[in-house]
Structures are given as C-alpha cells and as structure tokens.
Design an enzyme around this catalytic site. Structure first.
Site, PDB file in Angstrom:
ATOM      1  N   HIS A  27       0.853  -1.183   0.000  1.00  0.00           N
ATOM      2  CA  HIS A  27       0.000   0.000   0.000  1.00  0.00           C
ATOM      3  C   HIS A  27       0.891   1.237   0.000  1.00  0.00           C
ATOM      4  O   HIS A  27       0.736   2.146   0.814  1.00  0.00           O
ATOM      5  CB  HIS A  27      -0.894  -0.019   1.251  1.00  0.00           C
ATOM      6  CG  HIS A  27      -2.137   0.817   1.121  1.00  0.00           C
ATOM      7  ND1 HIS A  27      -3.221   0.432   0.392  1.00  0.00           N
ATOM      8  CD2 HIS A  27      -2.461   2.028   1.642  1.00  0.00           C
ATOM      9  CE1 HIS A  27      -4.171   1.355   0.477  1.00  0.00           C
ATOM     10  NE2 HIS A  27      -3.723   2.334   1.230  1.00  0.00           N
ATOM     11  N   THR A  44      -2.636   2.562  -4.642  1.00  0.00           N
ATOM     12  CA  THR A  44      -2.809   3.030  -3.260  1.00  0.00           C
ATOM     13  C   THR A  44      -3.691   4.273  -3.178  1.00  0.00           C
ATOM     14  O   THR A  44      -3.414   5.280  -3.843  1.00  0.00           O
ATOM     15  CB  THR A  44      -1.420   3.367  -2.675  1.00  0.00           C
ATOM     16  OG1 THR A  44      -0.595   2.223  -2.785  1.00  0.00           O
ATOM     17  CG2 THR A  44      -1.535   3.773  -1.219  1.00  0.00           C
ATOM     18  N   GLU A  45      -4.748   4.200  -2.373  1.00  0.00           N
ATOM     19  CA  GLU A  45      -5.638   5.341  -2.119  1.00  0.00           C
ATOM     20  C   GLU A  45      -6.151   5.989  -3.412  1.00  0.00           C
ATOM     21  O   GLU A  45      -6.352   7.193  -3.471  1.00  0.00           O
ATOM     22  CB  GLU A  45      -4.935   6.390  -1.247  1.00  0.00           C
ATOM     23  CG  GLU A  45      -4.361   5.841   0.066  1.00  0.00           C
ATOM     24  CD  GLU A  45      -5.419   5.451   1.089  1.00  0.00           C
ATOM     25  OE1 GLU A  45      -6.522   6.031   1.062  1.00  0.00           O
ATOM     26  OE2 GLU A  45      -5.153   4.544   1.912  1.00  0.00           O
ATOM     27  N   LEU A  46      -6.340   5.145  -4.440  1.00  0.00           N
ATOM     28  CA  LEU A  46      -6.831   5.589  -5.752  1.00  0.00           C
ATOM     29  C   LEU A  46      -5.934   6.639  -6.414  1.00  0.00           C
ATOM     30  O   LEU A  46      -6.394   7.452  -7.209  1.00  0.00           O
ATOM     31  CB  LEU A  46      -8.273   6.120  -5.683  1.00  0.00           C
ATOM     32  CG  LEU A  46      -9.384   5.201  -5.181  1.00  0.00           C
ATOM     33  CD1 LEU A  46     -10.750   5.745  -5.612  1.00  0.00           C
ATOM     34  CD2 LEU A  46      -9.251   3.785  -5.696  1.00  0.00           C
ATOM     35  N   TRP A  93      -8.151   9.772  -3.622  1.00  0.00           N
ATOM     36  CA  TRP A  93      -9.496   9.948  -3.080  1.00  0.00           C
ATOM     37  C   TRP A  93      -9.475  10.618  -1.710  1.00  0.00           C
ATOM     38  O   TRP A  93     -10.490  10.675  -1.050  1.00  0.00           O
ATOM     39  CB  TRP A  93     -10.264   8.627  -3.062  1.00  0.00           C
ATOM     40  CG  TRP A  93      -9.852   7.591  -2.034  1.00  0.00           C
ATOM     41  CD1 TRP A  93      -8.819   7.631  -1.161  1.00  0.00           C
ATOM     42  CD2 TRP A  93     -10.534   6.353  -1.790  1.00  0.00           C
ATOM     43  NE1 TRP A  93      -8.781   6.501  -0.400  1.00  0.00           N
ATOM     44  CE2 TRP A  93      -9.832   5.684  -0.765  1.00  0.00           C
ATOM     45  CE3 TRP A  93     -11.667   5.742  -2.343  1.00  0.00           C
ATOM     46  CZ2 TRP A  93     -10.223   4.431  -0.278  1.00  0.00           C
ATOM     47  CZ3 TRP A  93     -12.042   4.498  -1.851  1.00  0.00           C
ATOM     48  CH2 TRP A  93     -11.324   3.851  -0.831  1.00  0.00           C
TER      49      TRP A  93
END
Lengths: 425, 394
Positions: B109, B145-147, B299
């Site tokens: 991630h 990771t995290e869009l 995001w």
C-alpha cells in the site's frame, strides 16, 4: 547566625536548577555555623519521611520535616507550608488582613481559612495568587520564629521575603537565579518584572549568580551597583550511577540537553549541526528535552534534510541523562541567555568536553570549555568540528575540565553568601 | 444497461512501535505487534467478519445478481495470516462464489508509483503472486494506493498488462464531465478508467450516520431514488469506499448493516440497475473518451490530491530519505531487509505526519496512533536511521 530562607522547591522534588542550588547552598552554609530555617510550599503529598508539626494555625498546616541528610541537619530546619491555604484575595483585602492580623501579631481567625485551596506549586494561572498567599504565610512564620536574616530565592518568593521583613524588621537578601529577561528575551512579562524589581528594591542586598546577571540587575532593573553582589553557583559532586551503556552507533555524538525554549538557543545548535554534517557525515546530533520550540525544531531539521543524522530523544529522566552523557563526545550549551548554567558542569563530571555560549554565567568561571557567541553558528560548528577531530583538544578538555569542576565547591559560594549576611548585621 | 460497481479497499498497516533514539543500532525490530494485533482483532470483529457474512448471505440470496470488487493490500493479507486467519477464510469463501473480483495493487500500500517505477512494478508483482497463492485468481484490474492516479501511472499499469484501473472522480479533473461513464487513459487508450462517484459513495461512507446532514436518515428507498434521478444516459455508478465503513467508521448501531442488507433488494425492486464487477463493466461498456490527469489525484480529503501523504517538510524529508535507500537495499539483497523495506514504505507512515488539521483533521486524527505529526516523524526517522545503519554495515 540564623537565616529564614524562602524557596520554591527542594530536593527530592525538583523541576529545575533552583532546588539543586538551594540544596547546595544550605548545605554549604551549615559548614559555617549558619542555621537555616528553610520554607517551601508543600506541593506534593507523597513525602514518606516523618513529619513533625511545629505550627498549626487554623487549617494551615506547617510541617517540619526530618531530613535524612544528617550531615548538615544540625543547623537546618525545613518547613513546608501546608496545602490548605488561604483563598484568593485581591491586593486590598490582602493588605487589610496583613495590617490587622500580621503586624499586630495576632493569630489568624477562622474565617480567613474558610475555604480550601491547594498550592499548585508550579507555573500556573493562579501563580500570582499563590505568590501572594505564600507571602501571607511567610509573614506568619516570620512573626513566630527567631532569625537574623531573611533570604529569598527568585521572584516567586520575593513577596514572601518582603512580607517577612515588614513583620520582623530584619534585613532581607534576595537571590537572582534568573531574570525575566533570561526567560522571555525582550518580551518580558510586566507583572513578573514588577515583582522582581520591587523585591530587589525592598532588599538590603541582591545576590546575582553571575556577573552577567548582575549587569542585567543593574542595567535593566535600575538597582544600585553597590547593592548587588555576584556569588557564582557551584555543583554538588555526583556519584555516577553504575551502569553500562551499549553505544550502538559508530558515529561520534554531539548533544544538546535542556528545555527546548528560546532561552536555551536550540535553533543555533541545529544550524551549526547542519554545517558540521555537510563537512563530516559521520556525526550524529541529539537534542534531548522538550519545550515550546520542539515542533519548530523538528520541522527545521526536516527542512535542512538532516533528519537521519539529527535525532530527538525526548525528555530524559534520571539515569537516562547520564546514559546520554556517556554516549556523548561533545556537549553544547548554546544558550541565548543563561544566568548560570549547571548542565555543562554535569557533562564535564561525566568526562564530556563542553562548548558553551559566552552569554552564560558559567562561562565566567570555566577555563576548560570552548566558548562561542550563541549567534555565531559558524564559530560553533568550527568548535564542534575541532572537538570531534582533534583528539589533543578533547583529551585536554576532558582531563582538566573534570579537575576544574571538582574544585568548585558550594562551601566557597556559601562563604561569600555568609560575608553578605555579615555586612548587614 | 445501467449498473452499480461496488469496490472496497481493505488495508491495515504495520504500525511502528515507539522507537527511541537509544534503540538506534540496538534494536532492529520496528513494529508494534501488540497494537497491530489488537487493532486487527477489533476491526475483524466489528467489520470484516460481519460484513463478509452479510455479502455472503446476499450472494446466496440473489445468486448471480450481486457483485463486489475488493483490493486487499499485501500487508493486510500478511496480518490476516498472523492475527485473523478466520477473516482470510471468509474472504476466500467470497472469492470462491465467483461473484467477487480481486484487484491488483502495490504489496505494501505504498507510494512507490510516484518515485520508482522499478520498485512499483516489483511490489505489484509481489502482490499479484500473493493473491494468486491465497485466492487462486489473477487480477485483471488495477487499483493504486488510495486511488492515486495520473496519466503516466496509468501508462505503467497498461504496460504491465492490466485492462483497467480505478480512481477518484475528482471534480478538478472532470470539470463538467460525469464520473458515471467509462473512460480510458490519455496515453494508452487500451487501459480503461473507472471513476468513483464521490457524492453517492461518501453519502454512505461518511454521511450515513451524520445527524446534521439534511438527508439523515439515509434509507435504501431514498438512495435508490437518487440513482433513478441520474441522467438515463449515464451507465455506471461507481461506489468505492473503505471496507471499514461497515461496522468501524459507521458502527453497527447506526444501522449500516441493515442498510447494506436491504440495498440490493431495493435496487432490484425500484430501479433497473444491476451490480457488476469492474471486469464485467469493461467487457460490456465502451469508453466515452479519454480522461486527462497530468498531476496525480487520489481519493483523500477535500483536495483529492497527494497532500495527505506528501508536501510538508516532515513528509518530504522522510519520503526522500527512505527512497534514497533503494540502491543499498538491492545491493544488500537480504530477506529481512527486503521485508522491512516493504513495510516501511506503507503510505500510512506519511499520512500520520500530515499537518492539515483544519479541514480533514478529524479523519486524520481518527486513524492516527500518534499525538502529533511531529511525534510521528521523529519515531519514523529513528527507525529509518537504524535501517540505514543496517544497510551500511558490512
């Protein structure tokens, strides 16, 4: 000779250098047949020593503590002012009670103690009230004890000293360990400044812990030079705790240890560190302590890109301090304004060579320390680099530094204090 | 065809223990096993197990009609194996129904895509291998990771053979365009891009239990009426959220599980929407055009950019010092070094150093084991300093 002494803290409960200095001084005085009645606000409830109550006025419990320090106990009485103290009074009310009850030597009436209040004993929002209350209690103690001289340490106790003088008519000595200018730079707190100045004006003599402080007292508070005497602090020989430290990093370590505040100059230490690391990457810098400038300092270290070589160790307690010293190759005290500065002496006793700012009182008495201007970061970096790389230099400072510190004695300071007392009798 | 795409992010970092200056050179273990285990167990009981059961029940009830996609980070899978094998089993059950798609991502991630293509691809492959080993499937769609997405990240991903990528329908990128269509990468049109409908997603993920929200309480009927109110030409509604929404961010007491359980039925009853996985969507729907994203989006927070992880002095120093290690890590080529290197890269470590307290501070604080970003920085740098010592040792 009997001295009524007002302090704000005393070992084992200490938060700063004041308690340590009071301990050393009273211990030294006891060697010269000076009897001390030491008064502090009792701020902790956990003392396990047996107490003997020597005075009990209403709810104000004043206790005398038996010390384990038998060595100088014979000439030393220790008083704690109990925790159920008088509630807040405005200055007029204070004066009324002061005039009516204290000056006529009558006992406090019940109503004064109708409410309970606890001394917080530390710097809090009720500090001014506590200073005033402490003064009231001081007057009561002064009225009920015999002594020749009153001695008050730092502004928190000055009102107490003045009140005791008013009641007893005995000479007052006030002792400047730090001025408001040291703590706050030019942005002084006017109320604190006023208490300091009126305390020194009311006093018969002012003792300053260094010539630096003496100059501040004369120039910034307008006290007459004849009234101000310098008596340098000293340091108690410490027995180093028995421990082995596994120093796991191979680089040499340069240490800053102290409150991370304006007064201590942590920002200059970081700028100097950057200059040294650029020259020699095989050095680590450690900043131990906490304070209101900590976050700003962390951010500065990140900005300079030295965060894998510059470490923050947090606030160190007890033996961690000596562990830190034993890992250190150089100790730096870059204080912007330091009335005295006891920590370099402790470092020297631990065989660590020191670099100190010229703006510190301790610089007046130390020969075996490198001295730099706090603002001259290039000079400071140069001194650090030299101390790390030129073994002859660091060896010499270690060897003679330790001897020099061991020759500092509280007895010498106490002797000078006694001379001050004598001049007033 | 009008369809809903449910996608959930499943991730737990290996949080660092309190690593002091005195530990540097002495202690080479950086992680807080106790805290990681207790958080994993807590989230397992409150979220993973009940939510997985809910979806399993829905799949059993509606058969082919309920579809879901997950991305499960490698570090989360590692922690499931260590602390919550029951959760891993329930995910395996879900995947075995064939109604659940697993997406690819970086193993730890991490933010590697932003700094090293080589390390990024290494981690994606590691994650791919892990997913194959655990679930027996090969992902076709990628979720960074995290869009986090930009044109060039999409290009990397396309060249690795993925057919699609999912990201945020960020307003500043879309402008007047709608997220409710399929798009493609601006550099390589072969890579399809699915965009999150953040309004409808966040209605569930963030606003569901907010009593100050004018639409409170949110019922399935109301939610479906919003779906029906969309322009009939719009084809897909991407509902992307943290899996921990269910039971952890929105507690069971808020009724979030009842909402979830009732939603498919309400969708089938009151609308013509279906549920699809990302792979089904790209096989049945044509993209309407390219989406241009020159600067990375994510995001996170109101800004939908990288500032939750990078940008302040603390984050930039930690991030650059970490990636300066890469060459030495490769030279060292030691299994334990590789592992620590992986876990230190997890984006959460940088998230904890964020100083944007005022707009999104609440969310940041909620996920933060440290009292301040400064403390997070000092702790991470102490551990990293030890890691560097190990790298430099002969």
């Amino acid at each position: 000779m009997k001295v009524l002494m007002f302090g704000w803290e005393f070992p084992p409960h200490i938060t700063g250098g004041l308690g340590t200095a009071c301990y050393g001084l009273t211990k030294g005085l006891s060697k010269f047949d000076v009897e001390v009645l030491f008064v502090v606000p009792k701020t902790y409830g956990d003392e396990d020593q047996s107490f003997i109550t020597i005075a009990d006025a209403g709810d104000v419990v004043i206790t005398e503590r038996k010390s384990t320090n038998q060595e100088f106990w014979d000439n030393f009485r220790y008083m704690e002012v109990g925790s159920n103290l008088i509630p807040y009074m405005d200055p007029e009310e204070f004066k009324k009670i002061f005039d009516e009850k204290i000056l006529t030597h009558t006992e406090f009436s019940e109503e004064v103690f109708a409410q309970n209040f606890k001394f917080s004993g530390s710097y809090g929002k009720d500090l001014y009230q506590e200073v005033a209350r402490y003064a009231l209690i001081a007057a009561y103690i002064a009225a009920n004890n015999d002594f020749d001289i009153i001695h008050a340490h730092d502004w928190l106790t000055y009102s107490a000293g003045v009140a005791a003088k008013a009641v007893s008519g005995k000479p007052l000595v006030v002792h400047m360990h730090a001025t408001e200018f040291d703590r706050s730079g030019e942005n002084v707190n006017q109320k604190v400044y006023d208490i300091e100045r009126s305390g020194m004006e009311a006093a018969d003599k002012v003792i300053a812990v260094s010539n630096l402080t003496r100059n501040t007292v004369i120039n910034k508070y307008g006290i007459h030079p004849d009234k101000v005497v310098t008596v340098h602090n000293s340091v108690e020989p410490i027995s180093l705790p028995d421990f082995t430290v596994n120093k796991a990093v191979k680089e040499k370590i340069v240490t800053f240890l102290g409150r991370i505040t304006y007064q201590k100059g942590p920002d200059y230490f970081i700028e100097a560190a950057k200059l040294v690391i650029d020259r020699d990457p095989n050095v680590r810098f450690v900043m131990a302590g906490s304070g209101d400038m900590l976050n700003k300092m962390i951010r500065r270290v990140a900005q300079l890109g030295i965060a894998t070589k510059f470490h923050f160790a947090g606030f160190l307690k007890g033996h961690e301090v000596f562990e830190m010293f034993s890992m250190s190759d150089v100790y730096v005290m870059p204080s912007v304004s330091e009335p005295f500065g006891i920590s370099p002496l402790e470092a020297m006793m631990s065989d660590v060579p020191v670099i100190i700012s010229k703006q510190s009182g301790v610089a007046e008495i130390l020969k075996h320390a490198l001295k730099v201007d706090f603002w001259d970061v290039e000079d400071m970096a140069d001194a650090i680099y030299g101390m790390l790389h030129y073994e002859g230099l660091s060896k010499m400072f270690k060897k003679y530094g330790k001897v020099e510190v061991e020759n500092l004695r509280w007895e010498n300071s106490a002797y000078k204090v006694k001379e001050v007392y004598k001049s007033l009798l | 065809m009008r369809t809903i795409c449910f996608y959930f992010q499943v991730h737990q970092p290996f949080r660092l223990k309190r690593y002091k200056f005195f530990d540097i050179g002495n202690d080479h273990y950086y992680f807080n096993d106790f805290e990681n285990k207790s958080i994993m167990r807590k989230v397992a009981e409150k979220c993973y197990l009940p939510t997985n059961q809910t979806f399993l029940d829905l799949i059993n009830e509606f058969g082919d009609k309920v579809k879901i996609a997950y991305s499960i980070s490698g570090v989360a899978i590692d922690q499931f194996e260590m602390y919550a094998p029951d959760v891993l089993e329930s995910f395996k059950k879900l995947v075995a129904t064939g109604k659940v798609e697993i997406l690819s991502e970086t193993y730890s991630h991490s933010l590697a895509a932003l700094v090293s293509r080589e390390e990024f691809e290494r981690q994606v492959k590691m994650h791919r291998d892990k997913v194959k080993e655990v679930f027996g499937v090969e992902p076709q769609v990628f979720r960074n990771t995290e869009l986090i997405y930009a044109d060039w990240i999409g290009e990397y991903v396309a060249e690795m053979g993925y057919k699609a990528m999912i990201t945020e329908g960020a307003k500043h990128v879309l402008g007047w365009k709608s997220p409710n269509y399929l798009y493609c990468n601006a550099v390589n049109p072969k890579l399809k891009v699915l965009l999150k409908n953040f309004k409808l997603s966040d209605d569930i993920a963030f606003r569901f239990s907010n009593r100050d929200w004018e639409e409170f309480p949110l019922t399935t009927e109301k939610f479906v009426s919003w779906l029906n109110a969309l322009d009939p030409k719009e084809e897909i509604v991407n509902l992307f959220m943290d899996y921990e929404t269910f039971g952890e961010h929105q507690w069971a007491e808020t009724g979030i599980f009842d909402f979830l359980r009732a939603l498919p039925n309400a969708v089938f009853k009151y609308s013509n929407f279906t549920f699809s996985t990302p792979s089904e969507i790209i096989n049945t729907i044509d993209p309407v055009g390219a989406i241009h994203v020159p600067h990375p989006i994510s995001w996170a927070d109101e800004e939908r950019d990288l500032t939750a992880w990078l940008g302040n002095e603390l984050q930039d120093e930690a991030f650059s010092k970490l990636y300066q290690c890469y060459d030495l890590v490769k030279q060292k080529n030691d299994p334990q070094i590789w592992k620590d290197w992986l876990y230190l890269q997890t984006s959460d470590h940088f998230y904890y150093m964020c100083t944007k307290w005022f707009s999104d501070g609440d969310v940041h604080k909620y996920f933060n084991p440290y009292d301040s970003p400064y403390e997070a920085f000092v702790n991470f740098m102490n551990a990293l300093s030890d890691f560097i010592i190990r790298l430099e040792q002969e």
